[in-house]
Structure formats: C-alpha cells, structure tokens
Enzyme design. Sequence first.
Site, PDB file in Angstrom:
ATOM      1  N   LEU C  43      39.906  46.292  50.421  1.00  0.00           N
ATOM      2  CA  LEU C  43      39.712  47.602  51.034  1.00  0.00           C
ATOM      3  C   LEU C  43      39.506  48.656  49.973  1.00  0.00           C
ATOM      4  CD1 LEU C  43      42.251  47.667  53.965  1.00  0.00           C
ATOM      5  CD2 LEU C  43      39.779  47.420  54.023  1.00  0.00           C
ATOM      6  N   ARG C 331      61.669  46.065  57.516  1.00  0.00           N
ATOM      7  CA  ARG C 331      61.451  44.755  56.909  1.00  0.00           C
ATOM      8  C   ARG C 331      62.521  44.347  55.920  1.00  0.00           C
ATOM      9  NH1 ARG C 331      54.956  45.216  55.816  1.00  0.00           N
ATOM     10  NH2 ARG C 331      54.436  45.144  58.027  1.00  0.00           N
TER      11      ARG C 331
HETATM   12  C1  FAD Z   1      49.231  38.408  55.525  1.00  0.00           C
HETATM   13  C2  FAD Z   1      49.194  39.877  55.213  1.00  0.00           C
HETATM   14  C3  FAD Z   1      49.252  40.797  56.257  1.00  0.00           C
HETATM   15  C4  FAD Z   1      49.215  42.160  56.004  1.00  0.00           C
HETATM   16  N1  FAD Z   1      49.257  43.028  57.054  1.00  0.00           N
HETATM   17  C5  FAD Z   1      49.153  44.362  56.808  1.00  0.00           C
HETATM   18  C6  FAD Z   1      49.101  45.289  57.890  1.00  0.00           C
HETATM   19  O1  FAD Z   1      49.138  44.926  59.055  1.00  0.00           O
HETATM   20  N2  FAD Z   1      48.979  46.607  57.609  1.00  0.00           N
HETATM   21  C7  FAD Z   1      48.903  47.046  56.320  1.00  0.00           C
HETATM   22  O2  FAD Z   1      48.757  48.240  56.130  1.00  0.00           O
HETATM   23  N3  FAD Z   1      48.945  46.196  55.287  1.00  0.00           N
HETATM   24  C8  FAD Z   1      49.075  44.864  55.495  1.00  0.00           C
HETATM   25  N4  FAD Z   1      49.100  43.994  54.432  1.00  0.00           N
HETATM   26  C9  FAD Z   1      48.945  44.504  53.077  1.00  0.00           C
HETATM   27  C10 FAD Z   1      47.499  44.829  52.779  1.00  0.00           C
HETATM   28  O3  FAD Z   1      46.659  43.914  53.431  1.00  0.00           O
HETATM   29  C11 FAD Z   1      47.151  44.761  51.311  1.00  0.00           C
HETATM   30  O4  FAD Z   1      48.102  45.429  50.576  1.00  0.00           O
HETATM   31  C12 FAD Z   1      45.834  45.438  51.028  1.00  0.00           C
HETATM   32  O5  FAD Z   1      44.849  44.928  51.872  1.00  0.00           O
HETATM   33  C13 FAD Z   1      45.412  45.262  49.610  1.00  0.00           C
HETATM   34  O6  FAD Z   1      44.083  45.717  49.429  1.00  0.00           O
HETATM   35  P1  FAD Z   1      43.462  45.789  47.992  1.00  0.00           P
HETATM   36  O7  FAD Z   1      42.085  46.269  48.156  1.00  0.00           O
HETATM   37  O8  FAD Z   1      44.341  46.571  47.114  1.00  0.00           O
HETATM   38  O9  FAD Z   1      43.489  44.297  47.427  1.00  0.00           O
HETATM   39  P2  FAD Z   1      42.834  42.910  47.963  1.00  0.00           P
HETATM   40  O10 FAD Z   1      42.300  43.036  49.319  1.00  0.00           O
HETATM   41  O11 FAD Z   1      43.824  41.888  47.669  1.00  0.00           O
HETATM   42  O12 FAD Z   1      41.603  42.760  47.022  1.00  0.00           O
HETATM   43  C14 FAD Z   1      41.702  42.366  45.705  1.00  0.00           C
HETATM   44  C15 FAD Z   1      40.318  42.205  45.149  1.00  0.00           C
HETATM   45  O13 FAD Z   1      40.385  42.040  43.764  1.00  0.00           O
HETATM   46  C16 FAD Z   1      39.646  40.922  43.357  1.00  0.00           C
HETATM   47  N5  FAD Z   1      40.291  40.363  42.198  1.00  0.00           N
HETATM   48  C17 FAD Z   1      41.588  40.046  42.028  1.00  0.00           C
HETATM   49  N6  FAD Z   1      41.783  39.573  40.810  1.00  0.00           N
HETATM   50  C18 FAD Z   1      40.595  39.592  40.176  1.00  0.00           C
HETATM   51  C19 FAD Z   1      40.161  39.229  38.888  1.00  0.00           C
HETATM   52  N7  FAD Z   1      40.995  38.771  37.987  1.00  0.00           N
HETATM   53  N8  FAD Z   1      38.859  39.363  38.615  1.00  0.00           N
HETATM   54  C20 FAD Z   1      37.975  39.837  39.516  1.00  0.00           C
HETATM   55  N9  FAD Z   1      38.347  40.219  40.730  1.00  0.00           N
HETATM   56  C21 FAD Z   1      39.645  40.092  41.062  1.00  0.00           C
HETATM   57  C22 FAD Z   1      39.639  40.019  44.522  1.00  0.00           C
HETATM   58  O14 FAD Z   1      38.512  39.194  44.469  1.00  0.00           O
HETATM   59  C23 FAD Z   1      39.577  40.990  45.680  1.00  0.00           C
HETATM   60  O15 FAD Z   1      38.248  41.329  45.920  1.00  0.00           O
HETATM   61  C24 FAD Z   1      49.148  42.620  54.683  1.00  0.00           C
HETATM   62  C25 FAD Z   1      49.083  41.710  53.630  1.00  0.00           C
HETATM   63  C26 FAD Z   1      49.131  40.346  53.885  1.00  0.00           C
HETATM   64  C27 FAD Z   1      49.102  39.406  52.733  1.00  0.00           C
END
Ligand code: FAD
Lengths: 247, 248, 650
Positions: C43, C331
């Site tokens: 996201l 939680r």
């Molecule tokens: C099962 C589950 C249910 C959840 N439910 C909810 C909910 O209902 N409501 C809520 O608000 N939150 C919820 N969360 C939390 C939330 O989904 C996450 O905190 C949030 O989506 C993280 O988004 P992000 O963009 O930071 O990371 P991510 O979506 O984890 O994206 C990480 C990105 O970084 C890339 N990446 C990682 N490491 C590397 C690397 N070394 N090199 C290149 N690329 C890399 C990956 O490819 C990916 O594209 C939930 C989490 C889980 C696990």
Amino acid sequence: MNLTLKVWRQKGAADPGHFETFQPKGIVEDMSFLEMLDVVNEELIEAGKEPIAFDHDCREGICGTCSLVINGKPHGGQKATTACQLHMRKFGKWDTITIEPWRAKAFPVVKDLVVDRSAFDRIIQKGGFVSVGTGGAPDANCLPISKEVSDEAMDAAQCIGCGACVAACKNASAMLFVSAKVSHMNLLPQGKPEADRRVKNMVRQMDEEGFGACTVTGSCEAVCPKEISLNFITKMNRDYGCAILKG
Amino acid sequence: MISRHDFEADASGMNILSYLFKSSLGRKYIMAASGLALFAFVIGHLLGNLQIFLAPEVINRYAQFLKDNIELVWGARIGLLGCIALHIWTAISLSADNKAARPVAYADATPPAASMASRTMLMSGLIVFFFILYHLLHFTVQVEWVNGVEKTFHSLKTADGHHDVYSMVVIGFRQPLVALCYVIAVGLLCLHLSHGVGASFQSLGLKNKAWGPVIDTASKVVSFLIFVGYASIPLAVLTGIVGDSVAR
Amino acid sequence: MKLDANIPSGPLAQKWEKHKFDLKLVNPANKRKFKVIVVGSGLAGSSAAATLAELGYNVKCFCYQDSPRRAHSIAAQGGINAAKNYQNDGDSVHRLFYDTIKGGDFRAREANVHRLAEVSGSIIDQCVAQGVPFAREYGGLLDNRSFGGAQVSRTFYARGQTGQQLLLGAYSALSRQIGLGKVEMYPRTEMLDVVMVKGHAKGIITRNMQTGKIERHAGDAVIMATGGYGNVFYLSTNAVGCNVTATFRAHKRGAAFANPCYTQIHPTCIPVSGDHQSKLTLMSESLRNDGRVWVPKNKADCGKAAHQISESDRDYYLERKYPSFGNLAPRDIASRAAKEVCDEGRGVGPGGLGVYLDFADAIQRLGEDMIRERYGNLFDMYERITGESAYKQPMRIFPAVHYTMGGLWVDYNLMSSMPGLFVLGEANFSDHGANRLGASALMQGLADGYFVIPYTIAHYFASEEKNCPSTDHPAFDEAEANVRGIVETLLKANGKRTVRSFHREVGKLVWENCGMARSKKSLSEALKRIPELRAEFWENVNVPGSGDDMNQALEYAGRVADYMEFAELLCTDALKREESCGGHFRVEHQFTDKDPEVKNGYTNEGEAKRNDDKFAYVAAWEYTGPNKKWKLHKEPLKYEEVKMSTRSYK
Ligand SMILES: Cc1cc2nc3c(=O)[nH]c(=O)nc-3n(C[C@H](O)[C@H](O)[C@H](O)COP(=O)(O)OP(=O)(O)OC[C@H]3O[C@@H](n4cnc5c(N)ncnc54)[C@H](O)[C@@H]3O)c2cc1C
Ligand code: HEM
Ligand code: FES
C-alpha cells in the site's frame, strides 16, 4: 504418508525440462501442500542437491503467487482453494502426485515450477484502472452505488491474478482473468467513462501476449480459487462488442 | 490468415473490420454468428425434411417449390456457403492460436471440468464438414458413385415428370452404410451444437445470470431434438416405416 | 547522530496545514528532472510511486514478488479506519487521533498521529474514486463497522478482503503510470544495499531474482516501503517472503532503527499444528463479535472434547476479567490473557497451545445460516487448514505475531536519519506507538504514500542541490562489492544445516524469550544465544546452487542472515525498555494488588505497567559495526494535547 512425487524440473526457458521422481519421508497429513514441498526441499539441500523452485508468498490463499498444477489440476482441484491452502489430508497415503508448472506460451517457465506471469501486469497497464490522480476525488459518499452493483463488482474484483484459469484452459485463454478485471471497473460508475477504451485496449493486449481464445469449456471457472463466474466473460464479450460498434 | 499482431499502435485507430477479423473476440463473434445462422438453417432444413413422414407428394411438392424459386435458393446457398467459409476460417484460425498458446502439454492433457463436446468442437465440426460435402454430392449433385446403388438419382421421376425426391431419399437410405453415416454425422452435429449454441450466446454476450442456464439447457435440448429429427429419417427408411410405396 | 523530529510549531490541529504551506515546492517543469527510487509495492510503496509519477517525477519501483499486486498488504482482511463520521456516532478527527494515541499506549508522536487522522478521510475518497468496491448499504452509501474494540463505527471494508481491494486500487494507479512510462517497475528484484553519496541516500543495489544479476540504480532520493519484520519470529501471519533485509541494510548504512521491541501479537490465529508449520494464518478479528473465548477451569479437563466439558467447568476468561469489553478486548490484552491461561496449563489442542473460540451460543441465538453468512468463508478456511468444522465444535485459536510497530526512525517528513532516505508504511515506526489499533495500518500506509510523501519529498528536493550521481560513482562500487561479498560468502559456506533450520531456531528463540512476555532473564538468555547461533550460521549454513540464476535458497539465506543480527537488536531494545507498554510486556513490570490502580478497581492485577517518567521516549538505535553494541538515541515524547493515562479496558 508414503507418497511418490513426479515433479517437473526445468533449468530455464531454454531447457526442455523433464520429470523427476521423489519419495519423500516424514510427510504428515496436517501439512499443507507447500509445507510438504518444503520438506522435500530440506531433504534435497541436505543431500547437496538443488531444491525445487516454486512460487509462493502469503500461504493463505490471497496473494495469488502459488501456481502448481497438481495431478493435472491447477491448485489441485479442491473447490475454492489455492495450492498453498491445500492440505495433505486430501491425499491418499500411497498416492502418486504429479506436479507441473502453469503451462502457457504467455507464461514462460523461469525455473522448475516457477513461471513468468508479467503478461497479466501488462494487460492491466493497458486499462485496468480508473484514470484519477491522487487528490482530486470528491467525497466518497457523493456517488451512491447500488449494493447489487457494488457487490457484483466485488465478485469480479476478488480475482487474485494467480493464472489458474489460464493454466486450466485447454486454449491457455486468459478470458476469465481479463473479464474479471474489465468487469470490476466497467460495472462501477467510476469506471464507466473509460469503459470502451478499457475493454478494447485490454483485449488487444491479451491477444498480443499470446493467450488463446475462449471455447467456453468452463475449466477456468471450475478451478478458480475465488470462484469467479463465467458470466463476467459474457459481460466482457458484450462490452467489447458494444465498444467496437460505437467505433 | 491475418496476424493478430499487426494492430495499429492505438486501438482507437482500428476500424470495426479489423477488430472483427483480427481480435480473438471479433473472430469469436464471427464464429458464433455464422454458427447460429447455420444452426437456424439446420432447423429449417430439418422441418423441410420431416415432410418425408407425410405422403410422398408433400415432400416432392416442397422440392419442386424450391426448384421453382431457384433465385431464392441460390441466395440462401450463397449465404450458407459464406457462413460455412467464415465459420471454418475462424474455427481453424482460432484453433491454431489456441494450440500455439499451449506449446508444452500437461502429463495428463484432459482439462478439468470441460465437457467432451467442448473439447472436441474442431473434430466434430470437421467431420460434419466432410459429411456436408458428402451430403451435397449424395442428394444435391447426385453423383452416382457415392450413393451405393447401381443407378443415378437423376433418373428418378414422379408421374408428372418432376424429380422424385421421396424415392431418392428412400432408396438412398436403404443402404445401411449410408444411413449409418448420416446417423453418426447428425450425432456429431448434435454434440457440436449441444455445446456450440449455448457458447455462441456466450460469445456474443447475449447471456446473463437469469438467462444463461436456460439458454444452455435449451441448446442441449434443441440439439438433441435435431438429432432425433434427422436420425429418424434414415432409421424410418431402414426399418420400413417410410418408403413402402417405393419398389425394392 | 542527531535526531530532529522536525515537528512543526503551532497548535496540534494546525500543524500539518501550516507545514504544508512552509514546505518548499518543486516547479512542475522541473519535476521530471528528479529520479525517485521506491522500494516496495505494498500500500505504501504503490501509492507513493503512483502519486509521485502523477506529479511528474521519474520513478523506479521494486518488489520481490513477481508482480507488485502481490505485496503482503493484499492479505489484510478487516478494514481501514477513517474519521468520516458517516454513521453520526460521534467520530471525529480528534477522536481517531485520541484513540490511536491511547491504543498505542502513549508511545507515539502526537503530531504524526494527528496528521494521520486528518488525512484519513481523503484516503477513502481517493480509493472510491479508483473503484475500490467497499461494502455498501442498500441506499447506495458506504457501510461501516466497528473494529478492534473501537467505540465508533469508522471502519470501511470490502468483504473480508479490504487489504486486497485497497492494494489493487493502488496497483491500478501504479499500473497506469507504468503504462504511461512514468514508472519503471522491477518485480522479482530484491534490494540488498543502499548507496550513500556525500551523506545522502542516492541509490540502491539490487539482485534480479530471476537472472541473479546484481544491478545499480541511482536516484535523487530513495523511498523504502518494505513492510514489517514479523518473520524474525519464524512463524507469523506475514507472507513467507516478508523480510527485514531492506530496512536492516539501510540501518547498517546509518539509518536509525526505532522501537524494534514493539511487536503486535494477534489473538485470533489458527494454532500451530507441528514442526513442519511454515506460517500462521490469521482468522479475522471480527469473529470475536460473536464467538466466546474460553478454556476449561481445570487442567484435568483439557484433554476432553469441548462438548464433554460442562458449562460450569468453563472459564470465559475475557468476559470474567474485562466485563465491559469482554471478548472484544484489545489485541495485546486478549493475546496475553490467552498466553496466561495456557501457561497455567489450561490450553487446549496440540501442545496445550490454544484456547476455544466458541460459536455455539451465537448459532443458537442467530441460527447456523446467519453465522454462515457472516463468517462462512472464515469457517471454510479454518476447516481447510485444521480439518475441523467450527459449526460443530469450537474453533481453536492462539496468538501469533502479526504486525511490527517498530521500524526505521523517521521525522515528521518521513525522512530517516539518513538524509534522502524516506521510509513509509509498516517499515517505519511513526504512528502506532507501542500497539496498533485494528484497521489502522492500511490507513497509515496509504496516508504516507498518497498524502504525505508527495509534499515532503518535494521539500527535500527543493532544499538540496540536485545531484543524482552516476552509477559509476565509487560509492556504488563499494556497495556492490559489499553485496557480492555477502552472496559469495553464503554460497561458499558449504555447511551442513539448511537455512530453514537456522530460521526456525532463531525464530523460536526470539518467540520464547522476546514474544508475548519478556523478562530480563529471558532476554539476557536470548542475547547470549543469538551471537552464537549467528556465528554458526555463517560457518555451517548450506546454500546449494549458484548466484547466476533463480536461487530461492540464496534469497532466503540473505534474509535469515539479517534476522540473525536483527534478533539481537530486538532483544537489546526489549531489555533496555524496563516497562510494559502495548505489545511490549515485561513480566517485571505489571500491576500488582499493591498498586492503587488495582485497589481502586481501575485496572487488574497483571496488566501492563508503563513507566512514563523514564520511558516516554522513542528508542532510536544506531548501528556501530559488526558484532558491536548498538548506540541508543532517545527522542523524548512530548504530549501537548493529551494527558498520558493508564490504559484501562475494564
Ligand atoms: C494477515 C494480515 C492481516 C492484516 N489485516 C489488517 C487490517 O485488517 N487492517 C489494517 O489496517 N492492517 C492490517 N494488517 C496490517 C497491514 O496489512 C500491513 O501493515 C500493511 O499492509 C503494510 O503495508 P506496507 O506497504 O508497509 O508493506 P507490504 O504490503 O508488506 O509491502 C512491502 C513491499 O516491500 C517489498 N519488499 C520487501 N522487502 C524487499 C526487498 N528486500 N527488496 C525489494 N522489495 C522488498 C515487497 O515486495 C512489497 O512490495 C494485516 C496484516 C496481516 C499480515
Ligand atoms: C451445420 C454446421 C455447423 C453448425 C450449425 C455449427 C454451429 C456452431 C456454433 C453455434 C458454434 C458456437 C460458436 C461459439 O462458440 O461462439 C460452433 C463452434 C465451432 N464450430 Fe461449428 N458449426 C457447424 C459446422 C462446423 C464446421 C464444418 C466446423 C469445422 C471446421 C466447425 C467448427 C467449429 C469449432 C472449432 C467451433 C468452436 C470453436 C471455439 O469456440 O473455439 N463447425 N459451431
Ligand atoms: S501463496 Fe499466496 S495464494 Fe498461495
């Protein structure tokens, strides 16, 4: 369990590939299918051999990464279930299990069971969006959308883009995927202004990627882990027809 | 064959014909529309043929009626030939693309959940096509060496000197091998249509949640009735239900 | 290292407005002269990459999955919060702000959280405009539900797949920019190092996971949105590929790591079934709306089937301890309570590591059909995994690592302590303090990407002299050599143990000693074991294959190598923080019957006890070198608007 596995091994796109047979030990019924493969790989690594490459990430049936054809069926044939959610208790103790990659010209094999599905991304890049930039959106409740329409759009939008539909289809057709993406947007009022362009451009990209056409066999719907309906293909056929008639 | 790959850079620059003939969906429209037209003909043709169960004069009069309106008949024939050409071209071009889309086959090549009919459309279609050629030679052109009897059908005349279609059909179908050929062919046609008709509504986007299942079932039922209708003629002749008046 | 949070002056509610005006802009015609590297396509990453490209910047975006759409944000089920007050139930920006601060146990920055609450409404507007099919009412307006114990209904959702739909929205915006040529997308590419030029982050080194090629990418700024580090515990609800590598390698280059010990344990996951387990599956929290949590009162009953245990022999411990919140307790509280009863030997299922979540009452009250309609897909999922039907017998659940509040330290502009390196989403530490409220992570990721970074990065560009280096710069040589060194060392180790066995071991160590309950003793024990295990890893790991093509064992080994170091930082932070707060529970610091708060009935014995006098700060750790102790920097937390109080859910 005393399984015999016939696993497709292929070094890269240029290698013709072949089946290799394994008889892994220590498999129990509570394992998921991928955990079973983990065990096989641990054994292989310990024996100094290269483990089987396979795609996976979330292991909870939502990311659409896992992509195994198990005994001829994408994701193994359990209703509404991805390979990562399939469990070994669904198999017999002495089963022989054949594991292959998605097979399609548009999904070239990268290694062993891993394929390249970037064709799907390129299709989306041609129109799987509403052209709104960040910032200019009106209040979310300015645009009432009937629950039925919104629910139907959601039915389409649930697609996880795994490609099982392509893998299952005898023509390696991507119609279920593309129609789900087109329908999600075209059903909603937000997507209407671009509906015609969208369907024309996405279908063209689909053709250029080398997917086959639809013979309406229903294989795609049967294996879809999100149970996306063939009705979306009908809808896309209609949208496309209207779009080209309008010119 | 026009390649799928020579679309202009921007889709908006394409005209309707290139959409129809180049894109997979466009070719499916052509296939479905031509298939439906042929389907309509198959029904019409059947209704005409079923007159065989009435008195010989009825079907002979029908045949004469067609002969008397030869301009109309040729119009229909050209239309049908066009449909067949388009249908076969799209069938072969799409099937070639479909084959190319899966260059390496699975260990077990049976696709999940696909009906037999849907998997064998090209096969059933091609056989029906060769059957149609045979059928034309048999009853339309009336080539002697395909009919299995020692005389040409041209010589069959009614009392008033017109062509005796009734006798031709009866004599023709008294050859068990020929009759069998017809039954098998209409069986395959039935298989082809049982999947094809529903599919063509799908291809043309003329289905929805409410009507889809109805159309699919109706397409199976109608196909079966077509089979019963067409097969009944050679079977009736073979079993002697039809054709008493024609000398053995 | 000097940490300046750069919090704007002025009244809390006007800080962001004022700051936006104070921030410098980049002329529209000049934007295309800047290159931005975005690592991550979740996201946070997708929304940032798309928005920056829309503005005119040239963007390169990286992810390790085969498509940006598969980032782990896709797995979020429950929903996303926004202070829209569509339900007219008393919600407001201020209330969302306050709930988040309180939920975070008063360990988050006020200014950041307030900004988050302010932009929350725009996120929903944006997503709807993109075509995200949020749930609606029959009248056509958006539906809301209350989530994670919130007292108002402010959660927007799309069936049980909110994260998926939001990510597909952001991915569609990203795809549009890729199609327009404004974003170059690099899937199946992992970031393995950050390149520093003259003290600024100016590039990254990546490995193409398909060809093994190590590549250099230069930019005017680097954005990292690489998600959380929950997989340091081996088992978590994260995707198997989630990693700390990107953030940790940036940390090693000089970005401070903040509050690593704040980890969230989710109470409703499917329990572990054996050693083969590779990940844990979350069951949506919404189940607690209708399910009742219990364990047998007597240890002796634990072996019996649930229906053999009579009503009077059941302990509905959440209802007993937290009468007003009952089964909907937050939680951290619900998780700890489950651990307590299992520690007492009253757990159920394999290994005694599970509690019942019972729907019998709800089925009786509402009928099985109603329950099927509400939770059918969850019940199906449970049955697929466990082989048991939750309509016939109670579900078994157990807490599992779910989210990590800690992350790279960032200032108000989301810039890390390394100039030019911005960190968004779960990868930063900024908004959730010591505990995150349900449905707030999605909100934060999108707030960062859509509505914060576009403003703050422009300010950075406008303030610095434009100097995107060439990839021939010596700093790239050095960083690439570093990456090659790691890859080669791993491939050459040629030891006896698989990477997975090391990961499992370090994960178990951290889970047992730095999981739901932590003590000086357990943490010291872990801190002794981790360096030993790390040494063994480098000597005895077995990574087959070569570096020149797809090699999943090698990718995995690189990640586990980082966990081996990061685990130590996690425990170091946990040891240093001698208080209990949010997801960090130190057994030495809990309320006892001697505390006035317990005596006057405000809270219970055994609840987390903060120490605001000593620990109201952000712990930002500086890396000082291999096998050296980290250096702690403290960013004091000043509360201008809210009064710190003891969290009570009694
Ligand atoms: C099962 C589950 C249910 C959840 N439910 C909810 C909910 O209902 N409501 C809520 O608000 N939150 C919820 N969360 C939390 C939330 O989904 C996450 O905190 C949030 O989506 C993280 O988004 P992000 O963009 O930071 O990371 P991510 O979506 O984890 O994206 C990480 C990105 O970084 C890339 N990446 C990682 N490491 C590397 C690397 N070394 N090199 C290149 N690329 C890399 C990956 O490819 C990916 O594209 C939930 C989490 C889980 C696990
Ligand atoms: C009386 C003659 C025929 C009739 C009435 C008929 C009818 C149909 C119909 C209605 C369809 C469905 C179209 C769709 O899927 O949209 C169809 C499909 C098909 N027909 Fe025919 N057809 C006839 C002859 C033939 C012949 C001669 C061939 C041989 C080449 C043929 C090959 C096919 C194939 C291959 C398909 C399916 C292609 C696909 O969907 O992939 N048909 N037919
Ligand atoms: S691994 Fe994500 S769907 Fe199977």
